[in-house]
Scaffold this motif. Structure first.
Motif, PDB file in Angstrom:
ATOM      1  N   GLU A 169      72.841  -5.750  53.265  1.00 60.10           N
ATOM      2  CA  GLU A 169      74.198  -5.562  53.786  1.00 60.10           C
ATOM      3  C   GLU A 169      74.810  -4.267  53.264  1.00 60.10           C
ATOM      4  OE1 GLU A 169      77.139  -6.273  56.268  1.00 60.10           O
ATOM      5  OE2 GLU A 169      75.388  -7.596  56.057  1.00 60.10           O
ATOM      6  N   SER A 173      76.032  -1.025  55.648  1.00 61.53           N
ATOM      7  CA  SER A 173      77.428  -0.564  55.588  1.00 61.53           C
ATOM      8  C   SER A 173      77.579   0.771  54.856  1.00 61.53           C
ATOM      9  CB  SER A 173      78.297  -1.618  54.903  1.00 61.53           C
ATOM     10  OG  SER A 173      78.190  -2.879  55.545  1.00 61.53           O
ATOM     11  N   ARG A 188      81.473  -9.427  53.753  1.00 60.46           N
ATOM     12  CA  ARG A 188      80.207  -9.676  54.432  1.00 60.46           C
ATOM     13  C   ARG A 188      79.125 -10.135  53.460  1.00 60.46           C
ATOM     14  NH1 ARG A 188      82.173  -5.068  57.115  1.00 60.46           N
ATOM     15  NH2 ARG A 188      80.994  -3.657  55.746  1.00 60.46           N
ATOM     16  N   VAL A 189      79.100  -9.541  52.290  1.00 61.47           N
ATOM     17  CA  VAL A 189      78.121  -9.965  51.282  1.00 61.47           C
ATOM     18  C   VAL A 189      78.397 -11.407  50.855  1.00 61.47           C
ATOM     19  CG1 VAL A 189      77.358  -9.593  48.917  1.00 61.47           C
ATOM     20  CG2 VAL A 189      77.602  -7.656  50.465  1.00 61.47           C
ATOM     21  N   ARG A 192      77.132 -13.804  53.559  1.00 59.59           N
ATOM     22  CA  ARG A 192      75.675 -13.968  53.574  1.00 59.59           C
ATOM     23  C   ARG A 192      75.192 -14.753  52.357  1.00 59.59           C
ATOM     24  NH1 ARG A 192      72.316  -8.780  55.543  1.00 59.59           N
ATOM     25  NH2 ARG A 192      70.731 -10.414  55.321  1.00 59.59           N
TER      26      ARG A 192
END
Length: 316
Positions: A169, A173, A188-189, A192
């Motif tokens: 990720e 990014s 986002r991390v 996930r």
């Protein structure tokens, strides 16, 4: 005394003499005959009849020993010979009804499944805890995400997956980080990592639902076998027309064996399920520690992007 009075006395004396002569001529075994005569005077009380000794003899002679034989000796002996005497668990299983046998076989299979899951899941939880603990130590000792990735390069398990997911990720990014803040990357991390953590928890919990099902249903399955066996026992009582304990005991013992097998299958399943629930909860906690460590590494890498290169290299 007048002439008529003398005549009446003479007739009475003749009648009494004739009656005494007749009584002397009767046999000894016959009862005396009493003739009622009407006389002007009050009748004399009759003497009690004496029963001859021959009439007082017992109905059966004493010289016949053990003349009385129980009428039920034959049927009871045959019934005892027909009763099962093998009340061992295997003997009761073989003598049980087909429905009770099916219940016992199902409970024995459920018990086998319980102990199989216990062995396999114990090894799985033990290995998973050891791997995630090594990952947590490696993540805690690393200063950057790349160091953690190099430390966990050759290891498997959820800890390595967490680090690789954060690296992927971050790489996706990287072009946008020069123009925006790193809050979006952190979100986002985190997303996930939470999915990986949930998948690892589900994988570790696999099989415990079977233990819960066995622990909650096995007693009722055994109770069904007990009810069926007792019903057959009552049917046997009605057919045998007896309530002898020797007739009732085998059927009731077979029925209670089904209840015992239900408890044997249910109690270990419940205990093992509770042990696994606590162990999996501890595994999830260690997995959450690893996920939090990866998030800290991502946040540290974002902060060091604005630091001079020598400082960043020293941090690595």
């Amino acid at each position: 005394m007048s002439r008529s009075g003398l005549l009446a006395a003479l007739v009475a004396s003749v009648i009494l003499s004739v009656g005494s002569a007749t009584a002397q001529q009767q046999p000894a075994g016959s009862a005396p005959v009493i003739e009622a005569t009407t006389t002007p005077a009050a009748p004399a009380p009759a003497a009690p009849a004496v029963v001859p000794p021959a009439m007082m003899a017992p109905a059966q002679p004493a010289s016949q020993p053990n003349a009385t034989v129980p009428a039920e000796a034959g049927p009871s002996t045959a019934l005892e010979l027909a009763l099962p005497h093998d009340l061992s668990p295997w003997g009761m299983f073989m003598a049980a009804d087909i429905i009770v046998k099916a219940v016992m076989i199902g409970l024995a299979f459920a018990s086998l499944v319980t102990w199989t899951i216990w062995l396999a899941k114990s090894l799985e939880i033990l290995g998973g805890k050891l791997r995630i603990q090594r990952a947590v130590r490696a993540i805690g000792e690393a200063a950057t995400l790349k160091q953690a990735s190099r430390a966990l390069d050759r290891s498997g398990g959820p800890g390595a997956l967490l680090v690789r997911a954060a690296e992927e990720e971050t790489a996706l990014s990287a072009d946008a980080l020069d123009h925006v803040s790193g809050d979006g990357l952190k979100e986002r991390v985190t997303s996930r990592l939470s999915r990986i953590e949930a998948a690892a928890s589900r994988r570790m919990s696999r099989g415990t639902g079977v233990l819960a099902t066995i622990g909650s249903t096995a007693p009722f399955v055994g109770l069904f076998g007990t009810v069926w066996g007792i019903m057959n026992a009552f049917i046997g009582i009605s057919q045998a027309q007896t309530t002898n304990l020797a007739v009732v005991a085998p059927g009731i013992a077979e029925a209670l064996l089904a209840t015992a097998m239900g408890l044997v299958a249910a109690i270990p399943a419940v205990v093992i399920y509770n042990v696994f629930a606590r162990s999996i909860a501890g595994y999830r906690q260690i997995l959450a520690d690893a996920s939090a460590g990866v998030e800290r590494l991502v946040s540290r890498d974002l902060d060091f992007r604005t630091v001079a290169p020598p400082t960043a290299l020293a941090a690595e």
